[in-house]
Motif scaffolding. Structure first.
Motif, mmCIF file in Angstrom:
data_model
loop_
_atom_site.group_PDB
_atom_site.id
_atom_site.type_symbol
_atom_site.label_atom_id
_atom_site.label_comp_id
_atom_site.label_asym_id
_atom_site.label_seq_id
_atom_site.Cartn_x
_atom_site.Cartn_y
_atom_site.Cartn_z
ATOM 1 N N ALA A 52 0.834 -1.211 0.000
ATOM 2 C CA ALA A 52 0.000 0.000 0.000
ATOM 3 C C ALA A 52 0.872 1.265 0.000
ATOM 4 O O ALA A 52 0.563 2.246 -0.690
ATOM 5 C CB ALA A 52 -0.922 -0.005 1.219
ATOM 6 N N ILE A 53 1.969 1.238 0.762
ATOM 7 C CA ILE A 53 2.891 2.383 0.793
ATOM 8 C C ILE A 53 3.501 2.594 -0.587
ATOM 9 O O ILE A 53 3.578 3.728 -1.089
ATOM 10 C CB ILE A 53 4.005 2.156 1.835
ATOM 11 C CG1 ILE A 53 3.424 2.045 3.234
ATOM 12 C CG2 ILE A 53 5.026 3.292 1.779
ATOM 13 C CD1 ILE A 53 4.421 1.548 4.276
ATOM 14 N N HIS A 54 3.939 1.518 -1.197
ATOM 15 C CA HIS A 54 4.564 1.591 -2.522
ATOM 16 C C HIS A 54 3.596 2.221 -3.524
ATOM 17 O O HIS A 54 3.967 3.127 -4.293
ATOM 18 C CB HIS A 54 4.977 0.195 -2.968
ATOM 19 C CG HIS A 54 5.763 0.171 -4.246
ATOM 20 N ND1 HIS A 54 5.179 0.331 -5.487
ATOM 21 C CD2 HIS A 54 7.096 0.026 -4.479
ATOM 22 C CE1 HIS A 54 6.105 0.275 -6.426
ATOM 23 N NE2 HIS A 54 7.286 0.094 -5.834
ATOM 24 N N ASP A 55 2.357 1.764 -3.527
ATOM 25 C CA ASP A 55 1.364 2.292 -4.465
ATOM 26 C C ASP A 55 1.050 3.758 -4.177
ATOM 27 O O ASP A 55 0.906 4.575 -5.104
ATOM 28 C CB ASP A 55 0.076 1.465 -4.385
ATOM 29 C CG ASP A 55 0.272 0.039 -4.892
ATOM 30 O OD1 ASP A 55 1.298 -0.216 -5.569
ATOM 31 O OD2 ASP A 55 -0.584 -0.812 -4.605
ATOM 32 N N LEU A 56 0.966 4.123 -2.894
ATOM 33 C CA LEU A 56 0.651 5.509 -2.515
ATOM 34 C C LEU A 56 1.760 6.451 -2.970
ATOM 35 O O LEU A 56 1.490 7.496 -3.584
ATOM 36 C CB LEU A 56 0.475 5.607 -0.999
ATOM 37 C CG LEU A 56 0.302 7.028 -0.450
ATOM 38 C CD1 LEU A 56 -1.011 7.626 -0.911
ATOM 39 C CD2 LEU A 56 0.386 7.016 1.078
ATOM 40 N N PHE A 57 3.007 6.121 -2.683
ATOM 41 C CA PHE A 57 4.118 6.995 -3.041
ATOM 42 C C PHE A 57 4.271 7.106 -4.553
ATOM 43 O O PHE A 57 4.617 8.173 -5.075
ATOM 44 C CB PHE A 57 5.418 6.480 -2.416
ATOM 45 C CG PHE A 57 5.555 6.818 -0.952
ATOM 46 C CD1 PHE A 57 4.437 7.055 -0.174
ATOM 47 C CD2 PHE A 57 6.794 6.883 -0.348
ATOM 48 C CE1 PHE A 57 4.545 7.364 1.171
ATOM 49 C CE2 PHE A 57 6.926 7.198 0.997
ATOM 50 C CZ PHE A 57 5.789 7.432 1.760
ATOM 51 N N ASP A 58 4.004 6.012 -5.248
ATOM 52 C CA ASP A 58 4.098 6.044 -6.709
ATOM 53 C C ASP A 58 3.016 6.950 -7.286
ATOM 54 O O ASP A 58 3.275 7.760 -8.191
ATOM 55 C CB ASP A 58 3.972 4.628 -7.263
ATOM 56 C CG ASP A 58 4.084 4.604 -8.781
ATOM 57 O OD1 ASP A 58 5.101 5.102 -9.305
ATOM 58 O OD2 ASP A 58 3.158 4.102 -9.436
ATOM 59 N N ALA A 59 1.799 6.849 -6.754
ATOM 60 C CA ALA A 59 0.687 7.641 -7.286
ATOM 61 C C ALA A 59 0.787 9.110 -6.909
ATOM 62 O O ALA A 59 0.522 9.995 -7.723
ATOM 63 C CB ALA A 59 -0.639 7.061 -6.780
ATOM 64 N N GLU A 60 1.191 9.390 -5.669
ATOM 65 C CA GLU A 60 1.189 10.768 -5.165
ATOM 66 C C GLU A 60 2.483 11.520 -5.476
ATOM 67 O O GLU A 60 2.458 12.728 -5.721
ATOM 68 C CB GLU A 60 0.961 10.767 -3.644
ATOM 69 C CG GLU A 60 -0.380 10.209 -3.221
ATOM 70 C CD GLU A 60 -1.508 11.206 -3.422
ATOM 71 O OE1 GLU A 60 -1.219 12.402 -3.600
ATOM 72 O OE2 GLU A 60 -2.679 10.785 -3.404
ATOM 73 N N LEU A 61 3.618 10.823 -5.409
ATOM 74 C CA LEU A 61 4.909 11.505 -5.526
ATOM 75 C C LEU A 61 5.739 11.051 -6.720
ATOM 76 O O LEU A 61 6.733 11.702 -7.053
ATOM 77 C CB LEU A 61 5.732 11.277 -4.244
ATOM 78 C CG LEU A 61 5.080 11.721 -2.932
ATOM 79 C CD1 LEU A 61 5.935 11.291 -1.751
ATOM 80 C CD2 LEU A 61 4.873 13.231 -2.915
ATOM 81 N N GLY A 62 5.345 9.930 -7.322
ATOM 82 C CA GLY A 62 6.132 9.411 -8.434
ATOM 83 C C GLY A 62 7.470 8.846 -7.995
ATOM 84 O O GLY A 62 8.423 8.807 -8.779
ATOM 85 N N VAL A 63 7.583 8.395 -6.730
ATOM 86 C CA VAL A 63 8.834 7.824 -6.217
ATOM 87 C C VAL A 63 8.507 6.514 -5.519
ATOM 88 O O VAL A 63 7.355 6.227 -5.189
ATOM 89 C CB VAL A 63 9.538 8.782 -5.243
ATOM 90 C CG1 VAL A 63 9.889 10.096 -5.926
ATOM 91 C CG2 VAL A 63 8.681 9.033 -4.002
#
Length: 513
Positions: A223-234
């Motif tokens: 969930a963290i991985h998906d959130l950071f990818d969607a929100e920050l692109g990292v």
């Protein structure tokens, strides 16, 4: 701050809706705009605040034509309120500004910061956790709730960031104390209010892992991985990724026998080697250096080293306490901004048993390694290394701010490092003496006399000489490191005309033109 009268205690509170108590009675501070003026004076307690700064802090670019008159009205009302409590002289005025005397009252934010610093210097997790719980218990709501203006918003953000940092430190200590399930229950509410705060996810993941809840930990990381990818692109930072690997390998972290190696500790091999020699032969090691250079962090590392070697040692981060309890046998380390008094050095009883070790700044390579360990992106590291000049506090602060981007990041780092390293100059003249020292290659009493007229050059020179960040050199006093850079940035932002003026005066004195 000198002790307050035992009959009546005056206290300002800002860790929630602003308040003022006199002898336990809470008094009305007036309108939100009046509270905003008081907030600015409190934030600069001990220093004069120009009327223009009060206007800008309250209204910004939307200041009314009558702004100066309105400020005078608010100051008058605040004085009347304080006068009724016997504090008529607490607000001092002079042409163009006002000063709030910090020696007349307590401020909960000052107590909060002191408790946090004490917790960081504590030598056990239990003691540190209790101090942080006391600090966080001072909060009654959102800092400066209801106070308008850009200055209040800036101070609110600063205080809320300190609160979040202290909360994270307490959660990590509670994990050390085995409170995994309790932390798991509490962290989600914090994350809901700080969705992109990576350290909270690190704590949550570690709590699940140490509590044996592997499946939930793996699901959380996805969930963290998906959130950071969607929100920050990292992708998640290195600490989260390393912890994820441990979860995948099912490495047991529930009952660590000894504190694991700290990835955020870099360098200091020379000092640790000297400490090992101290443990073998006995004696006293005085660890000295300016604020932020890493004395308390090194003391904690010394404690780990001594435990690993099975050697007893006394560690003091309060020099006065260390000197009172100075052992005649065994080993002890005393950390402070200055070394021992000369009377101790010449005492025959201590001949050959005292070692003084001054902590130097980290090297560029060590600084870069610390930034890497804190998850700073490679393209940001060089600029932070150049700015911090090897000061671990400045490096760590800039690193943490870079991980949670904010619009005023540079200003926040500059102001915080300035406050931590410059200390609290007793008067505005002393503050300007620091600014001069930051602009000159060498500062002498004659230079101060020429650049800062007022007949206090001798007093200012002596004060500078005792400042922990100033060194005495052959041709005068020298201020180097990150504080020199921070003072220059601070003055260029606060008073660019004043900066140009003192630079011109210094040039005329040193070049004769």
């Amino acid at each position: 701050m000198p002790p307050l009268s035992q009959e009546v205690r005056y206290r300002f509170t800002v860790l929630g809706p602003p308040g003022f108590t006199s002898g336990g009675t809470r008094l009305d501070l007036g309108s939100p705009q009046q509270q905003a003026v008081l907030t600015l004076l409190l934030g600069n307690a001990g220093s004069f605040v120009r009327t223009g700064e009060l206007i800008d802090g309250l209204w910004g670019e939307r200041a009314p034509a009558t702004g100066e008159a309105v400020i005078r009205t608010y100051i008058s009302r605040l004085r009347r309120l304080l006068s009724l409590q016997g504090l008529g002289s607490a607000i001092v005025s002079r042409s163009g500004g006002y000063r709030l005397d910090p020696d007349r009252f307590e401020v909960d934010a000052v107590e909060f910061a002191g408790l946090i610093e004490s917790a960081r210097q504590a030598h056990t997790a239990e003691a540190a956790a209790k101090l942080l719980e006391r600090a966080l218990g001072l909060w009654t709501g959102t800092a400066l709730a209801g106070v308008p203006g850009e200055a209040a918003e800036h101070e609110r953000a600063r205080l809320e960031r300190l609160k979040l940092t202290a909360t994270q430190e307490l959660l990590r200590l509670r994990l050390e104390l085995g409170e995994h399930d309790e932390v798991v229950a509490e962290v989600p509410a914090l994350i809901e209010r700080n969705r992109l705060e990576e350290p909270l996810y690190e704590i949550y993941l570690l709590a699940l892992h140490r509590g044996g809840r592997r499946a939930e930990a793996l699901e959380l990381y996805r969930a963290i991985h998906d959130l950071f990818d969607a929100e920050l692109g990292v992708r998640p930072g290195p600490k989260l990724r390393a912890l994820h690997e441990k979860v995948l390998r099912a490495e047991d972290e529930r009952t660590p026998a000894l504190r694991a190696p700290d990835p955020l500790f870099v360098g200091r091999e020379r000092e640790r080697a000297e400490f090992r020699r101290l443990l073998a032969r006995g004696g006293v090691l005085f660890l000295t250096g300016p604020p932020g250079i890493g004395k308390s962090t090194l003391l904690r590392k010394f404690a780990d080293d001594a435990a690993a070697m099975g050697k007893p040692v006394l560690l003091f981060d309060d020099p006065s306490e260390g000197l009172r309890r100075l052992p005649t046998v065994g080993a002890a380390v005393i950390a402070g901004r200055t070394g021992p008094d000369a009377t101790l050095l010449v005492d025959p009883a201590w001949s050959g048993r005292i070692t003084i070790l001054k902590l130097d700044p980290l090297s560029d390579n060590e600084s870069a390694a610390l930034l890497e360990a804190r998850g700073v992106e490679p393209e940001l590291r060089k600029s932070i290394v150049d700015f911090a000049a090897g000061n671990p506090f400045a490096l760590s602060l800039a690193a943490e701010v870079s991980r949670s981007p904010r619009a005023d990041a540079a200003r926040y780092v500059t102001d915080t490092v300035y406050a931590h390293l410059a200390g609290d100059p007793p008067t505005e003249a002393h503050r300007w003496a620091l600014y001069v020292c930051a602009q000159a290659d060498h500062t002498t009493e004659d230079l101060l006399r020429s650049v800062l007229p007022g007949g206090r050059s001798s007093e200012l020179f002596d004060w500078l000489r005792d400042h922990p960040c100033v060194e005495a050199a052959t041709h005068g006093l020298v201020l180097g490191g990150v504080l020199r850079e921070v003072l220059d940035r601070h003055l260029a932002w606060r008073d660019p005309a004043g900066r140009a003026r003192i630079r011109g005066r210094i040039s005329r004195v040193t070049t004769g033109r």
